[in-house]
Design an enzyme around this catalytic site. Sequence first.
Site, short mmCIF file in Angstrom:
data_model
loop_
_atom_site.label_atom_id
_atom_site.label_comp_id
_atom_site.label_asym_id
_atom_site.label_seq_id
_atom_site.Cartn_x
_atom_site.Cartn_y
_atom_site.Cartn_z
N PRO A 339 0.85 -1.20 0.00
CA PRO A 339 0.00 0.00 0.00
C PRO A 339 0.88 1.25 0.00
CG PRO A 339 -0.02 -1.07 2.15
CD PRO A 339 0.72 -1.98 1.25
N ASP A 519 6.04 2.10 1.80
CA ASP A 519 5.16 0.96 2.01
C ASP A 519 4.51 1.18 3.38
OD1 ASP A 519 3.95 -1.46 2.57
OD2 ASP A 519 5.62 -2.68 1.84
N HIS A 520 3.21 1.49 3.39
CA HIS A 520 2.53 1.88 4.62
C HIS A 520 2.38 0.72 5.60
CE1 HIS A 520 0.67 4.65 7.17
NE2 HIS A 520 -0.19 5.23 6.35
N ARG A 521 2.65 -0.50 5.14
CA ARG A 521 2.62 -1.63 6.07
C ARG A 521 3.80 -1.57 7.04
NH1 ARG A 521 2.84 -6.56 2.06
NH2 ARG A 521 4.57 -5.22 1.37
#
Length: 548
Positions: A339, A519-521
């Site tokens: 994401p 990467d928002h994870r």
Amino acid sequence: MTIKEFKLPDVGEGVAEGELVSWLVAPGDRVEEDQPVAEVETDKALVEVPSSYDGTVEELFVEEGQMVPVGDVIISFRVDEDGGEDATAADDGESAAAASETAADEGAPDTADAEPEAATEDGTEPTDAEPDTPSGRTFAPPSARRLARELGVDVAAVDGSGPGGRVSEADVRAHAEGGSSDAPDPRPAPTPTDTDAGERKSAVSKRGSADATDAGGSEAASAASAPDPAGRETTLATPATRKVARERGVDLDDVPTDETRDGEAFVTADAVTAYADALESPAESTPEPEPTDVDAGSAPDATGEPAAAETAGGDETVPYRGVRRTIGKQMERSKFTAPHVTHHDTAEVDALVEAREELKPKAEAAGVKLTYMPFVMKAIVAGLKEYPYLNSELREDEEEIVLKGEYNLGIAVATDAGLMVPVVEDVDEKGLFELAEEVRDLASRARERKLKPAEMKGGTFSITNFGAIGGEYATPIINYPETAILGLGAIEERPVVRDGDDGSEVVPAPTLPLSLSIDHRVVDGAVAAEFANTVMEHLEHPLLLLNE
């Protein structure tokens, strides 16, 4: 002396196939071990394939533009087992016959000893095979030898027009039509079992169709409306061109061309498209004939409309493979796996511009062209050391995040084949001038397609400089499985607000737009902003880079 077959080697980790872009040798050429014989484009890079033998090129088994799986035979060599010079011309009849037998034992497809078996498979008697030539060797592909048997021509008596005297199918037909042998009348149209493997099948089938047409078949009506078909017996073309011909319902043997390869007519995709467009004009004013003489791949559907892949209005089809396909798959994997969140900011780089101007004379004296990229790389390393999660990799299967201990920065480079990302290793251990020279070298070789696959592996963070073509902000896609990528806009003078003696005022100043995708994870937005602030601090105060 013996025949050695050479297979496409594994030219890079994980590479299963490659496109043979160009041959660097031709049949009859003398080659040495490790001499490049072909250029192959994999999904990683363009690489040169070296020979494993000292000897003479016997036969090329793959056409330029063809996709070849790793492990397939692409070329064969005549090799002197004693290590001496290739002595084909000096061999007496006994030694030449021995060489032919050796080649047959190794499965060489065009030796005289191998021909009777092929003839039996074709339904003809083994006694039709041509006798050994006085020198013990005739350079001709299996298709030309088969045609010679069918026409009753001694292939040894045919003068070859190809490189090294290679005999083509056209040479065999010309010899038969010239009456220089006691050949019977040309054969009737061959059955499908008489054709060669691969793309040459269609060439033989088309000759049979042409014979049937000349005999008064129903195809004569459609031929009458064609704009001056060339009517050749043999045509060379890349697989991509043949695909266009199938999609447009065009017989390659009818496409006019002035180009030749190995003495044979060679047709390009543009020539096929132009001929197909010309065919469509008279067809509009005449009744449409029955589609009995088109390839299966281009047959119209039940509604009478052409296949959906047909191009129209001058459209051009381009193969989606090699580096372009790899880029597409990598971008798709990244975008649909990680994401993405993009953080935008702008650095005021007055001091950076001045620092570079002061260092440029010293860099030029050292033979180095100093750009802003080394400064940015050092500033990024400073940020990664402070915020290590941006220099990481998420391993979902193991349910762990790996914080990388190395600082290997990938630099995106635009090439004719697409975006390539060579990696500069150990940026934290190198100086500005060393980084500038390494970036220049990698970028230059990337554009020339001379990078090794290993030079595009092992990155921990990537940089893309869209400002080089005038961009300002973007939303870069992460080079998965990395966690972040920084996009650089163009350094230009833009209005900024500065505090002065008389209060705030708007003044022009050089600024550098930054676009950071994460990467928002793995990384939160707040951490991304703090990382960007650290990078900007080091760019706005370049003396801080002395610590990096």
